[in-house]
Design a protein around this motif. Structure first.
Motif, PDB file in Angstrom:
ATOM      1  N   VAL A  42      -1.760  -1.533  -3.621  1.00 21.24           N
ATOM      2  CA  VAL A  42      -2.543  -0.190  -3.841  1.00 21.24           C
ATOM      3  C   VAL A  42      -1.942   0.733  -3.971  1.00 21.24           C
ATOM      4  N   LEU A  43      -2.178   2.055  -4.625  1.00 20.49           N
ATOM      5  CA  LEU A  43      -2.267   3.274  -5.083  1.00 20.49           C
ATOM      6  C   LEU A  43      -2.880   4.402  -4.531  1.00 20.49           C
ATOM      7  N   VAL A  44      -2.543   5.237  -3.432  1.00 26.60           N
ATOM      8  CA  VAL A  44      -3.768   6.802  -3.437  1.00 26.60           C
ATOM      9  C   VAL A  44      -2.343   7.067  -3.820  1.00 26.60           C
ATOM     10  N   PRO A  45      -3.042   7.857  -5.116  1.00 24.19           N
ATOM     11  CA  PRO A  45      -2.313   9.187  -5.549  1.00 24.19           C
ATOM     12  C   PRO A  45      -1.577  10.229  -4.939  1.00 24.19           C
ATOM     13  N   PHE A  46      -3.389  10.504  -4.231  1.00 20.75           N
ATOM     14  CA  PHE A  46      -2.657  11.699  -4.034  1.00 20.75           C
ATOM     15  C   PHE A  46      -4.420  11.246  -2.516  1.00 20.75           C
ATOM     16  N   ALA A  47      -3.788  11.091  -1.036  1.00 18.42           N
ATOM     17  CA  ALA A  47      -4.417  10.665   0.097  1.00 18.42           C
ATOM     18  C   ALA A  47      -5.522  12.175   0.672  1.00 18.42           C
ATOM     19  N   ASN A  48      -5.983  12.860   0.584  1.00 20.49           N
ATOM     20  CA  ASN A  48      -6.371  14.016   0.835  1.00 20.49           C
ATOM     21  C   ASN A  48      -6.947  15.536   0.594  1.00 20.49           C
ATOM     22  N   PRO A  49      -8.510  14.393  -0.259  1.00 24.10           N
ATOM     23  CA  PRO A  49      -8.583  15.901  -1.454  1.00 24.10           C
ATOM     24  C   PRO A  49      -9.317  16.734  -0.895  1.00 24.10           C
ATOM     25  N   ILE A  50      -9.274  17.015   1.189  1.00 28.70           N
ATOM     26  CA  ILE A  50      -9.829  17.430   1.541  1.00 28.70           C
ATOM     27  C   ILE A  50      -8.400  18.790   1.723  1.00 28.70           C
ATOM     28  N   GLY A  51      -7.646  18.534   2.020  1.00 26.39           N
ATOM     29  CA  GLY A  51      -7.090  19.438   2.301  1.00 26.39           C
ATOM     30  C   GLY A  51      -6.406  20.408   1.147  1.00 26.39           C
ATOM     31  N   LEU A  52      -5.570  19.335  -0.169  1.00 23.33           N
ATOM     32  CA  LEU A  52      -5.969  19.678  -1.245  1.00 23.33           C
ATOM     33  C   LEU A  52      -6.840  20.936  -1.315  1.00 23.33           C
ATOM     34  N   ALA A  53      -8.272  20.664  -1.184  1.00 27.94           N
ATOM     35  CA  ALA A  53      -9.002  21.895  -1.573  1.00 27.94           C
ATOM     36  C   ALA A  53      -9.322  23.312  -0.656  1.00 27.94           C
ATOM     37  N   GLN A  54      -7.861  22.972   0.659  1.00 31.73           N
ATOM     38  CA  GLN A  54      -7.955  24.302   1.429  1.00 31.73           C
ATOM     39  C   GLN A  54      -7.569  25.443   1.271  1.00 31.73           C
ATOM     40  N   HIS A  55      -7.260  26.473   1.176  1.00 27.91           N
ATOM     41  CA  HIS A  55      -6.632  27.411   0.610  1.00 27.91           C
ATOM     42  C   HIS A  55      -7.298  28.881   1.615  1.00 27.91           C
ATOM     43  N   SER A  56      -6.172  29.890   2.238  1.00 27.56           N
ATOM     44  CA  SER A  56      -6.615  30.663   2.995  1.00 27.56           C
ATOM     45  C   SER A  56      -5.687  31.679   2.408  1.00 27.56           C
ATOM     46  N   LEU A  57      -6.301  32.889   2.218  1.00 27.26           N
ATOM     47  CA  LEU A  57      -5.317  34.397   2.441  1.00 27.26           C
ATOM     48  C   LEU A  57      -4.579  33.716   1.179  1.00 27.26           C
ATOM     49  N   GLY A  58      -4.993  33.168  -0.027  1.00 28.13           N
ATOM     50  CA  GLY A  58      -4.400  32.594  -1.068  1.00 28.13           C
ATOM     51  C   GLY A  58      -3.423  31.725  -1.204  1.00 28.13           C
ATOM     52  N   GLN A  59      -2.659  30.931   0.153  1.00 29.54           N
ATOM     53  CA  GLN A  59      -1.437  30.271   0.263  1.00 29.54           C
ATOM     54  C   GLN A  59      -2.779  28.895   0.479  1.00 29.54           C
ATOM     55  N   TYR A  82       0.579  -0.898  -0.028  1.00 27.90           N
ATOM     56  CA  TYR A  82      -0.058   0.016  -0.102  1.00 27.90           C
ATOM     57  C   TYR A  82       0.757   1.381  -0.147  1.00 27.90           C
ATOM     58  N   ILE A  83       0.550   2.500  -0.600  1.00 26.68           N
ATOM     59  CA  ILE A  83       1.303   3.951  -0.502  1.00 26.68           C
ATOM     60  C   ILE A  83       0.450   4.506  -1.207  1.00 26.68           C
ATOM     61  N   GLN A  84       0.796   6.064  -0.463  1.00 30.49           N
ATOM     62  CA  GLN A  84      -0.514   6.833  -0.713  1.00 30.49           C
ATOM     63  C   GLN A  84       0.693   8.254  -0.864  1.00 30.49           C
ATOM     64  N   GLY A  85       0.236   9.144  -1.219  1.00 30.69           N
ATOM     65  CA  GLY A  85       0.802  10.352  -1.301  1.00 30.69           C
ATOM     66  C   GLY A  85       0.139  11.482  -0.762  1.00 30.69           C
ATOM     67  N   ALA A  86       1.047  12.453  -0.260  1.00 26.07           N
ATOM     68  CA  ALA A  86       0.484  13.787   0.269  1.00 26.07           C
ATOM     69  C   ALA A  86      -0.763  13.726   0.492  1.00 26.07           C
ATOM     70  N   LEU A  87      -0.596  12.810   2.231  1.00 29.64           N
ATOM     71  CA  LEU A  87      -1.823  13.173   3.051  1.00 29.64           C
ATOM     72  C   LEU A  87      -1.698  14.178   4.212  1.00 29.64           C
ATOM     73  N   HIS A  88      -0.524  14.990   4.193  1.00 29.95           N
ATOM     74  CA  HIS A  88       0.013  16.529   4.383  1.00 29.95           C
ATOM     75  C   HIS A  88      -0.577  17.072   2.859  1.00 29.95           C
ATOM     76  N   ALA A  89      -1.876  17.206   2.390  1.00 36.03           N
ATOM     77  CA  ALA A  89      -1.638  17.937   0.667  1.00 36.03           C
ATOM     78  C   ALA A  89      -0.631  18.650   0.749  1.00 36.03           C
ATOM     79  N   ASP A  90      -0.457  19.843   1.748  1.00 35.16           N
ATOM     80  CA  ASP A  90       0.755  20.890   0.863  1.00 35.16           C
ATOM     81  C   ASP A  90       2.185  20.192   0.863  1.00 35.16           C
ATOM     82  N   GLU A  91       2.435  19.256   1.055  1.00 29.93           N
ATOM     83  CA  GLU A  91       3.287  18.204   0.814  1.00 29.93           C
ATOM     84  C   GLU A  91       3.229  17.623  -0.665  1.00 29.93           C
ATOM     85  N   VAL A  92       3.197  18.216  -1.969  1.00 31.21           N
ATOM     86  CA  VAL A  92       3.142  18.069  -3.320  1.00 31.21           C
ATOM     87  C   VAL A  92       4.405  17.316  -4.099  1.00 31.21           C
ATOM     88  N   PRO A  93       5.546  17.748  -3.377  1.00 29.82           N
ATOM     89  CA  PRO A  93       6.351  16.225  -4.013  1.00 29.82           C
ATOM     90  C   PRO A  93       6.279  14.557  -4.435  1.00 29.82           C
TER      91      PRO A  93
END
Length: 377
Positions: free
Chosen positions: A77-94, A40-51
């Motif tokens: 089993v590969l989850v390419p981006f593990a956190n769709p919630i965090g990918l959508a979170q932006h505050s004041l442009g960041q 099992y491999i997943q990426g970017a559970l911390h969604a701003d860690e995009v490498p």
């Protein structure tokens, strides 16, 4: 003979707590469903860690080719981006992908501890055969994960990811630090395998703990085996899941060449572990010796100020070396921040303004012995 089975993609729709709002997790499956070994491999559970997302995309391409060649032994089993919630979170442009806006909690903390739900039943069902016990424990952990409750989208996300991973032989959680060299976190009893993983990735630090604190994702998959060994010593129990958090250097290290290199290193590790075949499995020499996470020294700001680094990630330091200056904005006073232990500076913060208590840098050493929560918040 080439396996005719091709990669299957599914989307897990997460619990919606607001009408019209929907998040889903993409899951890619390679090889034979429910076959072993399972990876099992997943990426970017911390969604701003995009490498990590670049690496999972490279892995998807490589695994597709390997599957066509019949080179996948069990299932990946590969989850390419593990956190769709965090990918959508932006505050004041960041982009803000580490903490949940709903409650401020870290997406990679607070994952379920399944042991209390299974230990009593396992005490009555385990056998003198370690192989049989592995099968029984996996089944019990999977059943416990399947009934985890959720009242929020984030909790459902954590539960769904655990259900995908908890019965795996190998779990790799891909992250990155702010400004860092490649490093790996794993369980102390699995030091030998962690060192192999570090070698295939070119890691400059491999940090070990039996419990790092606050229940990160990889430990929710690996620690149950260690805990059950301690709680049920009368039965033979293997550490049947190897898990690690891989820190893919820093947040700005989004280069195609690096992602390809890292995907290749992961595939070499999987081949060495018997999950892939028809690949060269020669492991390069390790760049480091694993060290205890408790010996990792945080360099912390004693007051607010401007940070001036004198050392960078990858530097070897001696006890007493100057790591950074902290310049007081009111007085201009310069506070020298020196390390207490020798080791490798493996990560540092991205901001050059610090408030009191901010972690500025981390050094992998052996002379300190911290206790309590060992990871950054």
């Amino acid at each position: 003979m080439i396996d005719s089975h091709l990669m299957h993609t599914e989307n897990i729709v997460l619990l919606a707590t607001s009408p019209g709002l929907c998040h889903s997790v993409q899951v890619q499956r390679f090889g034979t469903r429910d076959a072993t070994p399972k990876v099992y491999i997943q990426g970017a559970l911390h969604a701003d860690e995009v490498p990590a997302i670049l690496v999972t995309q490279q892995l998807s391409q490589r695994l597709t080719q390997l599957e066509q060649e019949g080179a996948i032994v069990g299932e990946v089993v590969l989850v390419p981006f593990a956190n769709p919630i965090g990918l959508a979170q932006h505050s004041l442009g960041q982009h803000q992908g580490r903490f949940d806006f709903r409650d401020g909690l870290n997406f990679n903390r607070g994952h379920a501890d399944l042991v209390p739900a299974v230990v009593d039943a396992l005490r009555d069902s385990l056998t003198p055969d370690a192989t049989v016990n592995t099968r029984l424990i996996r089944s019990a952990l999977k059943a416990a994960a399947d009934v985890l409750p959720a009242s929020s989208t984030t909790q459902d996300l954590k539960n769904q990811l655990l259900r995908l991973a908890v019965d795996a032989d190998i779990v790799l959680d891909l992250h990155c630090d702010t400004d860092a060299v490649m490093h790996v976190y794993a369980l102390t009893p699995q030091a030998a395998t962690a060192e192999v993983l570090g070698a295939t990735l070119g890691a400059q630090a491999v940090l070990l703990a039996t419990e790092s604190g606050d229940a990160p994702f990889d430990e929710s998959c690996t620690r149950p085996w260690y805990q059950l060994q301690q709680l049920l010593p009368q039965f033979p129990i293997d550490l049947a899941c190897f898990g690690a958090t891989i820190e893919l250097r820093g947040e700005a290290d989004t280069q195609h060449a690096l992602a390809a290199q890292d995907a290749s290193g992961i595939c070499t590790f999987l081949a060495q572990q018997g999950a892939l075949r028809a690949l060269p499995v020669a492991v390069p020499a390790s760049l480091c010796v694993p060290t205890p996470l408790s010996g990792s020294e945080p360099i912390t700001a004693p007051h607010a100020g401007v940070v001036v680094f004198h050392r960078q990630p990858g530097d070897r330091v001696a006890a007493g070396d100057l790591i950074a200056d902290l310049v007081d904005a009111s007085t201009g006073k310069v506070t020298a921040l020196c390390c207490k232990s020798a080791g490798l500076l493996y990560a540092r913060c991205g901001s050059r303004w610090a408030v009191a208590g901010k972690r500025l840098a981390k050094i992998a050493g052996t002379s300190l012995a911290r206790t309590g929560k060992l990871l950054s918040p």
